[in-house]
Design a protein around this motif. Structure first.
Motif, PDB file in Angstrom:
ATOM      1  N   LEU A   1      -3.528  -2.038 -10.509  1.00 38.02           N
ATOM      2  CA  LEU A   1      -2.833  -3.628  -9.873  1.00 38.02           C
ATOM      3  C   LEU A   1      -1.565  -3.050  -9.547  1.00 38.02           C
ATOM      4  O   LEU A   1      -0.188  -4.099  -9.080  1.00 38.02           O
ATOM      5  N   GLY A   2      -2.022  -2.122  -9.101  1.00 37.40           N
ATOM      6  CA  GLY A   2      -0.928  -1.220  -8.848  1.00 37.40           C
ATOM      7  C   GLY A   2       0.843  -1.073  -9.751  1.00 37.40           C
ATOM      8  O   GLY A   2       1.478  -0.702  -9.480  1.00 37.40           O
ATOM      9  N   ILE A   3       0.108  -1.136 -11.071  1.00 36.72           N
ATOM     10  CA  ILE A   3       1.370  -0.921 -11.770  1.00 36.72           C
ATOM     11  C   ILE A   3       1.380   1.073 -12.804  1.00 36.72           C
ATOM     12  O   ILE A   3       0.446   1.351 -12.981  1.00 36.72           O
ATOM     13  N   GLY A   4       1.704   1.418 -12.962  1.00 33.41           N
ATOM     14  CA  GLY A   4       1.971   3.023 -13.153  1.00 33.41           C
ATOM     15  C   GLY A   4       2.401   3.019 -14.168  1.00 33.41           C
ATOM     16  O   GLY A   4       3.546   2.366 -14.315  1.00 33.41           O
TER      17      GLY A   4
ATOM     18  N   LEU B   1       0.956  -0.999   0.019  1.00 33.28           N
ATOM     19  CA  LEU B   1      -0.069  -0.198  -0.031  1.00 33.28           C
ATOM     20  C   LEU B   1       1.333   1.214  -0.371  1.00 33.28           C
ATOM     21  O   LEU B   1       1.754   1.586   1.034  1.00 33.28           O
ATOM     22  N   GLY B   2       0.624   2.391  -0.834  1.00 28.93           N
ATOM     23  CA  GLY B   2       1.117   3.599  -0.973  1.00 28.93           C
ATOM     24  C   GLY B   2       0.878   4.872   0.232  1.00 28.93           C
ATOM     25  O   GLY B   2       0.108   3.679   0.831  1.00 28.93           O
ATOM     26  N   GLU B   3       1.705   5.182   0.347  1.00 23.03           N
ATOM     27  CA  GLU B   3       1.012   6.498   1.472  1.00 23.03           C
ATOM     28  C   GLU B   3       0.001   6.667   1.217  1.00 23.03           C
ATOM     29  O   GLU B   3      -0.603   6.913   2.268  1.00 23.03           O
ATOM     30  N   SER B   4      -0.727   7.197   0.312  1.00 24.87           N
ATOM     31  CA  SER B   4      -2.176   7.500   0.209  1.00 24.87           C
ATOM     32  C   SER B   4      -3.132   6.356  -0.123  1.00 24.87           C
ATOM     33  O   SER B   4      -4.446   6.963  -0.898  1.00 24.87           O
ATOM     34  N   GLY B   5      -2.845   5.263   0.314  1.00 26.20           N
ATOM     35  CA  GLY B   5      -3.290   4.285   0.246  1.00 26.20           C
ATOM     36  C   GLY B   5      -3.802   3.745  -1.037  1.00 26.20           C
ATOM     37  O   GLY B   5      -4.739   2.767  -0.936  1.00 26.20           O
TER      38      GLY B   5
ATOM     39  N   ALA C   1      10.448  -8.970  -7.662  1.00 29.55           N
ATOM     40  CA  ALA C   1      11.224  -9.424  -7.313  1.00 29.55           C
ATOM     41  C   ALA C   1      12.035  -8.525  -6.212  1.00 29.55           C
ATOM     42  O   ALA C   1      12.681  -9.007  -5.013  1.00 29.55           O
ATOM     43  N   ASP C   2      12.744  -7.870  -7.183  1.00 31.00           N
ATOM     44  CA  ASP C   2      14.485  -6.650  -6.606  1.00 31.00           C
ATOM     45  C   ASP C   2      13.187  -5.882  -5.841  1.00 31.00           C
ATOM     46  O   ASP C   2      14.469  -4.701  -5.439  1.00 31.00           O
ATOM     47  N   GLY C   3      12.476  -5.633  -5.705  1.00 26.09           N
ATOM     48  CA  GLY C   3      12.188  -4.658  -4.966  1.00 26.09           C
ATOM     49  C   GLY C   3      11.977  -3.563  -5.714  1.00 26.09           C
ATOM     50  O   GLY C   3      11.645  -1.794  -5.424  1.00 26.09           O
ATOM     51  N   VAL C   4      11.721  -3.061  -6.778  1.00 23.21           N
ATOM     52  CA  VAL C   4      11.983  -2.465  -7.705  1.00 23.21           C
ATOM     53  C   VAL C   4      10.352  -1.890  -8.431  1.00 23.21           C
ATOM     54  O   VAL C   4       9.125  -2.910  -8.454  1.00 23.21           O
ATOM     55  N   ARG C   5       9.673  -0.854  -7.865  1.00 22.05           N
ATOM     56  CA  ARG C   5       8.427  -0.114  -8.015  1.00 22.05           C
ATOM     57  C   ARG C   5       8.168  -0.691  -9.665  1.00 22.05           C
ATOM     58  O   ARG C   5       8.758   0.228 -10.899  1.00 22.05           O
ATOM     59  N   VAL C   6       7.211  -1.260  -9.933  1.00 25.89           N
ATOM     60  CA  VAL C   6       6.561  -1.344 -11.642  1.00 25.89           C
ATOM     61  C   VAL C   6       5.578  -0.152 -12.082  1.00 25.89           C
ATOM     62  O   VAL C   6       5.156  -0.377 -12.216  1.00 25.89           O
ATOM     63  N   GLU C   7       6.809   0.052 -12.901  1.00 25.63           N
ATOM     64  CA  GLU C   7       5.953   1.174 -13.552  1.00 25.63           C
ATOM     65  C   GLU C   7       6.930   1.168 -15.229  1.00 25.63           C
ATOM     66  O   GLU C   7       7.858   1.500 -15.686  1.00 25.63           O
ATOM     67  N   PHE C   8       5.875   1.566 -16.340  1.00 26.55           N
ATOM     68  CA  PHE C   8       6.415   1.520 -17.920  1.00 26.55           C
ATOM     69  C   PHE C   8       5.825   3.043 -18.749  1.00 26.55           C
ATOM     70  O   PHE C   8       4.451   3.160 -17.873  1.00 26.55           O
TER      71      PHE C   8
END
Lengths: 351, 597
Positions: B449-452, B406-410, B417-424
């Motif tokens: 899905l939480g993908i930016g 969960l991000g800071e604004s919910g 797996a490496d802890g990198v945020r999935v954004e493309f």
């Protein structure tokens, strides 16, 4: 210091409008990017006091919209499903003034979505987008104004105070900038920047670009004021007592430029808001889904939107009170500062 | 009848005057009576009236009138009404019909095709057509130095097709291996006039021949219309070819129209406004919202929803192997993109019904494969068409090693797996409102899905440049429209060596096992005989695509067109060119309809 009445009135109006925009999260019922795919291009919600059976309610309510059979953008009200308008409801989370986490909204409707200004092609609430979009457009205008005035002050003061070839070079440069067709320059500058930028980066790029282009006029005005101020008797006296250049500038000359700068700020701010709107309208500003007044209007480039959904035109009207407020403030400021120099002010002064 | 004769009289005088005044280079305006018996093709359909002018629009100026080099859609559309082929695919029925060849025979082993040319045909400049023109055409098509785009289709089993003439009107085509498409092979291979093009060919200038500025007497074809005038930046005017080889059911020589005018109108909205103002007679490729707005506003025009077309829109990821030149950010993103479960999860999260409703206003179909419902013959009904399920998508991502927090604004945020945020970013064409809208919907779907996702609208050329040249992009939304319902129309997309194998074009060696298999299946169907066998192979290709999701198919729009109500024989097809495929049969119904200049 006692301000004249009309100046106070303009300031009050502007502060009120900016306060609403600044607290967009509270006044807007929904998140500006939240899509309601069941209701694209829904017209503004009708607020009712009287229900289908004719009885009058003390609390206003809205009916749930449903698509007319066989249509994709014509809605009818479901008179069996009414939802009262509620105040201070809990809804989408946001940060008040960008800092305080909050989820309280001024109004909302329990069972359905109330869209005061209708919805766009994704079913997003236009009213919420208008308020949130104002944050971006107005802030971009104000940041750009601050930037342009800072640059203008630095360049103008340097040119006026140093004089000689410094003055010549800086003023020729300013004239060059004044002569440039700024819209095309904005295009050119924006085209060099990366296309995949986050909304925040895009915001600062737009504000930066607009501000950097607009410094020349304030610089020329400041130079004029500095030139005349540095020949005043009290400045000569200070110099005679051995005051340094920096001291004279800071203590005696720059305070004289305050009224010019204030007036310029009131003129430039709406111009720069309009520049942001133009860039976003043409798809060069803040990217979707973040709203700005410009990209709210961008939909109107399509024939079908222009002819079918009149409520998509409302964001254009939002610009009017802000422009009126700022230009009213500018002329009030000018009259207050120097009643004899009215002709320098007005929208025509900007090229 | 008397009325029309009375009208004709002054026109006849004018015509003969014109012939008298014109210098010797003038093209004959009508077939001479002593011409040998012509073997004309009689077309079914409503008999119409001669005369009038039809104004249509093109999205861009054609680049050339030369069929050997034309690759852009506007050029192909214009050339389509100026030239003709031996055997033609009827755009409405999608089956083959005889064209310049009155009949064809296939030998029992499928290696020899015998085609008989219609007798007595003439090019639009009055010169006769014979087998030598066909020989010349195939000779230049197969010539390496000409670089004709059709050349690849004429190389079967690694060997070019051999052409011989057995008599002045009979040709024998010999193939090294049987060809799955059969006589469809001849569609789109326009027969060129040897008497005009042999000289430029010998001088090595064939590719530069027939630009738009060509004088009308130096260009000829066998299509229903011939060149009259070109005004740069504005219009291209074609006139009736008096030697055309088709008649209507009443025996009247086609085409009916005197003139066909192509206006160059670059934007979709400008085309709508022109049509609304009555300046153009036909509008094609309408978007659903313009279709709705126009059918509501205009009452003297008919608008047709021709049903699902062959255009398929899809999302694809950058799977290019750039080796050491890969930018670090792209290398990290490609770790996700190469994960089949990731692509499947993205596909599951896509709200295809939402796309059809919001982008196409319901005038479209959701897609799970590249064969659209507009192509019922080849579509594999058995491929998986899972409904949208965010739960299953999240489950697949979890199995693939992704975690959500969960991000800071919910809001949910997805991490690998490496802890990198999935954004493309998703690149799309800024000129296509429909695809930009699809990208915006995908952005919202993937956010769940939480993908930016950032949407990057690019000018079309720079988008293609990124996909095919620099390969600097994460993902892209594009659309393709097959020119034919046959699987071979998409062979460039499917073969790993194909130039349009979008996610990883022109590979020297297929990068994955499933690409190896698609290559093998596509090669097999090329030479397989019989529809059932080819269908079985192509079904397998569709299943592999559905499983490995190199392209995440989104939706296919209906073909929406409009024309003035008085246009006769207006029967839009789902294949390109949607309206002009029967240009020779279009006519104006109302008396006087639209008078000539």
């Amino acid at each position: 210091m006692k301000l004249p009445r009309n100046l106070r009135a303009w300031i009050t109006v502007l502060v009120a409008m900016h306060a609403v925009i600044a607290c967009a999260g509270f006044f807007a019922p929904y998140d500006p990017a939240e899509q309601d795919r069941e209701h694209p291009y829904a017209p503004p919600s009708a607020i009712h006091f009287r229900d289908a059976s004719g009885s009058v309610h003390s609390r206003p309510f809205v009916y749930t919209l449903r698509l007319e059979a066989g249509s994709v953008d014509h809605y009818e009200e479901d008179t069996l499903a009414s939802s009262p308008i509620e105040f201070f409801v809990t809804g989408a989370r946001y940060r008040l003034l960008g800092i305080v986490p909050c989820s309280r909204h001024l109004f909302g409707a329990g069972g359905t979505r109330v869209a005061l200004l209708g919805t766009d092609g994704y079913g997003r609430d236009q009213f919420s987008r208008l308020l949130w979009g104002g944050q971006i457009s107005l802030l971009a205008g104000l940041v750009a104004t601050a930037l342009a005035l800072t640059c203008g002050l630095l360049v103008g003061a340097t040119a006026g105070f140093r004089g000689g070839w410094t003055d010549e070079i800086l003023m020729r440069l300013a004239e060059l900038f004044l002569a440039l067709p700024w819209l095309y320059l904005l295009f050119a500058v924006r085209a060099f920047l990366p296309l995949t930028v986050s909304p925040l980066e895009a915001f600062f790029l737009v504000a930066g670009v607009v501000g950097m282009v607009g410094w020349a006029r304030p610089a020329r005005l400041v130079r004029g004021v500095v030139l005349s101020a540095k020949e005043r008797d009290f400045v000569r006296a200070a110099r005679g007592f051995g005051a340094s250049g920096i001291y004279i500038l800071r203590r005696h000359i720059l305070p004289q430029t305050a009224s010019v700068l204030l007036t310029q700020a009131a003129i430039l701010a709406p111009q720069f808001v309009l520049a942001e709107v133009t860039l976003s309208f043409l798809g060069l500003g803040v990217p979707e889904p973040a709203p700005s007044w410009g990209n709210l209007l961008a939909n109107l480039q399509q024939y079908s939107v222009l002819t079918s959904y009149w409520w998509m035109l409302i964001p254009a009207l939002a610009l009017t009170p802000f422009f009126l407020g700022y230009l009213g403030l500018a002329s009030a400021l000018q009259r207050w500062a120097d009643p004899s120099k009215m002709e320098a002010v007005g929208p025509g002064a900007w090229r | 009848m008397t009325v029309s004769r009375a009208h004709c009289f002054p026109r006849c005088i004018l015509l003969s005057l014109a012939v008298l005044l014109w210098p010797g280079s003038a093209r004959p305006a009508t077939p001479t009576p002593q011409a040998s018996r012509e073997d004309l093709a009689q077309m079914p359909g409503e008999p119409g009236r001669r005369g009038g002018r039809l104004v249509v629009t093109l999205r861009a100026e054609p680049k050339t009138l030369n069929p050997l080099v034309a690759a852009d859609a506007p050029s192909r559309e214009v050339i389509g009404v100026m030239q003709a082929d031996l055997v033609h695919i009827n755009r409405a029925s999608q089956s083959t019909e005889s064209a310049l060849a009155s009949s064809w025979k296939v030998s029992r082993n499928g290696l020899e095709y015998t085609l008989k040319l219609r007798a007595g045909l003439r090019f639009s400049d009055g010169q006769p057509l014979d087998a030598d023109d066909v020989l010349f055409t195939f000779h230049v098509l197969l010539d390496e130095s000409v670089h004709a785009p059709q050349k690849d289709l004429l190389i079967v089993g690694g060997k070019p097709i051999e052409v011989r003439k057995t008599d002045a009107h009979t040709l024998l085509f010999t193939l090294a291996r049987p060809y799955g498409v059969g006589e469809r092979l001849f569609d789109g291979l326009d027969i060129l006039p040897r008497h005009l093009l042999e000289k430029p060919y010998q001088q090595g200038k064939l590719a530069q021949s027939w630009p738009l500025e060509t004088p009308p007497d130096q260009i000829a074809g066998l299509g229903p219309f011939r060149l009259k005038e070109y005004v740069p930046g504005q219009r291209l005017v074609l006139e009736r070819n008096p030697f055309y080889w088709k008649t209507d059911s009443a025996g009247t020589r086609l085409p009916y129209l005197d003139e066909l005018v192509f206006l160059f109108v670059p934007s979709a909205d400008a085309q709508v406004l022109r049509f609304r103002a009555g300046e153009t007679d036909v509008i094609t490729r309408l978007s659903a919202d313009n279709f709705a707005a126009l059918s509501r506003d205009l009452h003297d025009a008919s608008f047709v929803d021709a049903g699902p077309g062959l255009e398929y829109n899809f999302l694809f990821f950058n799977l290019n192997n750039l080796g050491e030149k890969t930018p670090p950010a792209l290398a990290r993103h490609q770790k996700w993109f190469r994960e089949v479960l990731f692509r499947q999860a993205v596909s599951l999260a896509v709200d295809r019904e939402g796309i059809v409703r919001l982008v196409y206003q319901g005038r479209g179909a959701p897609l799970w494969g590249l064969v659209t419902p507009g192509n019922p013959r080849w579509v594999d009904a058995a491929i998986a068409r899972p409904p949208r399920s965010l739960e299953r998508a999240r489950e697949l991502l979890r199995v693939a090693g992704f975690t959500s927090k969960l991000g800071e604004s919910g809001e949910t945020q997805l991490f690998d797996a490496d802890g990198v945020r999935v954004e493309f970013s998703i690149a799309t064409s800024s000129s296509s409102g429909e695809r930009s809208k699809m990208a915006a919907l995908l952005q919202d779907d993937l956010k769940k899905l939480g993908i930016g996702v950032q949407v990057a609208p690019l000018e079309f050329r720079s988008l293609l440049d990124r996909v095919f040249q620099t390969k600097e992009y994460d993902a892209c939304v594009l659309g393709l429209a097959s020119f034919d319902a046959d699987p071979n129309a998409d062979i460039n997309v499917l073969l790993s060596s194909g130039a349009q194998h979008l996610w990883n074009p022109a590979q020297p060696k297929p990068a994955t096992d499933w690409e190896v298999e698609i290559d093998r299946l596509m090669e097999q169907q090329l030479t397989a005989r019989g529809f059932e066998e080819r269908k079985r192979l192509y079904d397998r290709v569709q299943e592999i695509l559905a499983e490995y999701q190199p392209m995440i198919f989104l939706a296919s729009p209906h073909i929406l067109v409009g024309a003035k109500s008085s246009l006769g024989n207006f029967h839009p097809a789902v294949l390109e060119p949607y309206v002009l495929w029967n240009a020779e049969q279009l006519f104006w119904r109302a008396p006087g309809g639209k008078a000539g200049p």
